[in-house]
Scaffold this active site. Structure first.
Site, PDB file in Angstrom:
ATOM      1  CB  SER B 169      14.633 -27.247 -17.446  1.00 30.01           C
ATOM      2  OG  SER B 169      14.259 -28.591 -17.594  1.00 30.01           O
ATOM      3  CG  ASP B 333      12.283 -30.059 -10.386  1.00 31.13           C
ATOM      4  OD1 ASP B 333      11.723 -31.005 -10.975  1.00 31.13           O
ATOM      5  OD2 ASP B 333      12.931 -29.182 -10.984  1.00 31.13           O
ATOM      6  CG  HIS B 366      11.052 -29.119 -13.892  1.00 30.65           C
ATOM      7  ND1 HIS B 366      12.370 -29.130 -13.496  1.00 30.65           N
ATOM      8  CD2 HIS B 366      11.084 -28.893 -15.235  1.00 30.65           C
ATOM      9  CE1 HIS B 366      13.153 -28.930 -14.539  1.00 30.65           C
ATOM     10  NE2 HIS B 366      12.403 -28.773 -15.602  1.00 30.65           N
TER      11      HIS B 366
END
Lengths: 386, 386
Positions: B169, B333, B366
């Protein structure tokens, strides 16, 4: 000959429904699914086309979360924009007003309380028992309640069968709810950008996130703002979140890219904004004046509570459905994910229902269910004719 | 023989890195990309494994938005949970601490200011010029600034080459930024649940939505809350939104379904909640005490500003990259959409870069970039060995 007719119809010029008149339907009282009675219920509605003698050519259009009954046409020739589904409702369009009698109504607790063409009964209405706005004294209302009031309207109009019950997003919830609540009346369900057969728990969480800023705003005052401006900052933030969740990177890139707001210096100033931020802030603060925060809380709760058969009786509710169902998600939808529609299709088929599935192909996100609905023309036309 | 070695290694028992010691790296001053100088910079870091004599077996792990440098191991044997990527970092694991020297550092303006094992310099730090917390006087910092401070740490540790720069991320932003900022030092980039090569404008909008409730909370006081509790309600709402955006319906259904909170009556009480709502509220309010609202604003801004080459020079920045790149989105995600990774792969390949692409298959959203990272073991192992 039938074939010739059809060719003729699909190729003739499409028209507009013309100037639309807002009407008001009233009920002396209505008792909610939760057992609470609301007196003096009023909802706005509009109609396009004519009901036939048998009363069986009606199509009911249910609106989305922040929408109204204004599905097609214009209130005045000077209106900039027609109703939200004007691309598919009108003479010669898929929902052909030369053939069908189209009805659309404002929901209970509709959020657009500042729109002069919207009529609703909700937390911003005057409670006849107190002479003040209901605020949080308004009872919890559900999609079933929206539908039950619509049923009373439909009866009053002399409609005997709904050729179709259609709607986008929250409208899809009402459409499928109708089909299980009044199965003998609903011949077809058109569920566009649909939630499926119940609000997914993830959607329940998203709706919580939408409403949270209103509760955080001190001006909300536990729902008691009695005609005052109310929690407009919280409401603007709710609208911003809704607007973004209704969209998709395809839209963000096409409309803004990584442009920054004019005059801002993002490397120097924490409060400088990108263009997409500035526009989200502006759009939502512009619109806040016509919306009511409490009504948004009630509408969100209605969506969270959406579950055919109302908690634990979903398959019984599905089994009652007689309608053919068209499920039409948008490919880029990040709010009502296409998988919600796919899951609904699987369940309906497993219970022996007649279901069709088509996808709106675009990059606009959830709002593609409004913005590119013309893409549905051929599929919808065929679905309604068979 | 090499083949035999590899078989032996991949099938031997995996271990833990053991007890981890938090260290502090200091710089007398650091000048940001925006040209502002920060004095007395301190960031926490931890290392696993040993640096070899050539100084070229290092792997740097950059953390995610709400993370810290605690990527693997435990601070004490009694710690309930190890670091977030412990499944792939350790003796015999994909990032094999018997072979690699692993370094991980806390970012500037890290949000976890209440975590005793996290050390950062940010808006909650004492400004040496005033003796008070910086608040909004702290300069805007960027992903490049995070990287530049990491570079100083890496140099101080005697590292000459990064065998790989990896992170999930926001960590992926740092990883690819490293590869263009210090191309001669970075041999491989492992970008997990990645943003791509720049923050998509849609992600910029989402980050705006994350931070908005903090600004709405009166206790934020324009960033000046000087050691007071600060805008904890706004912060909790920000965390709730982040938590939900980091997840997916697969998680919501598995963990909660449509269960309601015990004792609530959703049909009667507008404030009654579904289980997912109650848990989101609880998790986020529980965590609020260890996080700093201003630091969240700064970290969000850093993510919004992420753009290789810094606005308008993306392809130049891409052309500087020498590293091989592994892009690994998570299929479910909803925050860093897999399309962001795909777009990055397309651009990198079009510029002649060596890129691999693999997908984490799960329904957790995610957070699968942390929670099911063990799934990456084989792909990652191979990528690091070649």
């Amino acid at each position: 000959m039938g074939g010739m007719d059809r060719v003729f119809e699909t190729t003739r010029a499409k028209g507009e429904v013309g100037v639309v008149e807002k009407k008001v339907f009233t009920m002396p009282s209505y008792t909610t699914l939760g057992g609470k009675t609301i007196r003096d219920v009023r909802i706005g509605y509009e109609t396009y086309g004519k009901l036939n003698a048998r009363g069986d050519n009606a199509i009911f259009i249910a609106h989305y979360f922040s929408g109204t009954s204004h599905a097609a046409g214009r209130y005045a020739h000077t209106d900039e924009e027609p109703g939200y589904w004007d691309a598919i409702i009108g003479p010669g369009k898929a929902i052909d007003t030369d053939r069908y009698f189209v009805v659309s109504a404002d929901t209970l607790a509709n959020v657009n309380t500042g729109d002069p063409n919207m009529v609703t009964t909700g937390p911003a209405s005057i409670n006849p028992d107190t002479g003040k706005q209901y605020g949080l004294d308004f009872p919890v209302v559900t999609i079933r309640d929206f539908v039950n009031v619509q049923k009373a309207l439909v009866d009053a109009l002399g409609i005997r069968k709904l050729h179709a019950m259609a709607g986008p997003s929250m409208g899809s919830m009402q459409a499928i709810e109708w089909a299980t609540a009044y199965p003998e009346m609903v011949e077809r369900v058109v569920a566009v950008i649909p939630a499926g057969l119940e609000a997914d728990p993830y959607l329940v969480g998203m709706l919580n996130v939408w409403t949270a800023p209103i509760l955080l705003d001190a001006a909300w005052n536990n729902g008691d703002y009695q005609g005052a401006q109310g929690p407009i900052k919280g409401l603007a933030m709710a609208l911003k979140t809704i607007t973004l969740n209704g969209r998709h990177p395809g839209w963000a890139n096409a409309a803004f890219g990584r442009k920054s707001e004019e005059g801002g210096d993002l490397l120097q100033d924490l409060s400088a904004r990108y263009a997409i931020e500035a526009v989200l802030d502006k759009v939502t603060t512009d619109r806040v004046a016509t919306l009511d925060a409490n009504s948004l809380l009630y509408t969100a709760k209605a969506c969270q509570l959406f579950s055919l058969g109302h908690e634990g009786k979903l398959l019984d509710a599905v089994d009652r459905i007689q309608a053919r169902v068209l499920m039409m998600p948008a490919a880029s939808d990040l709010l009502m994910l296409p998988q919600y529609a796919q899951k609904a299709v699987d369940v309906l088929r497993a219970r022996g229902k007649n279901v069709e599935y088509a996808v709106l192909e675009g990059e606009g996100g959830h709002f593609d269910g409004l913005l590119i609905i013309e893409q549905a023309d051929a599929v919808l036309r065929k679905f309604l004719e068979n």
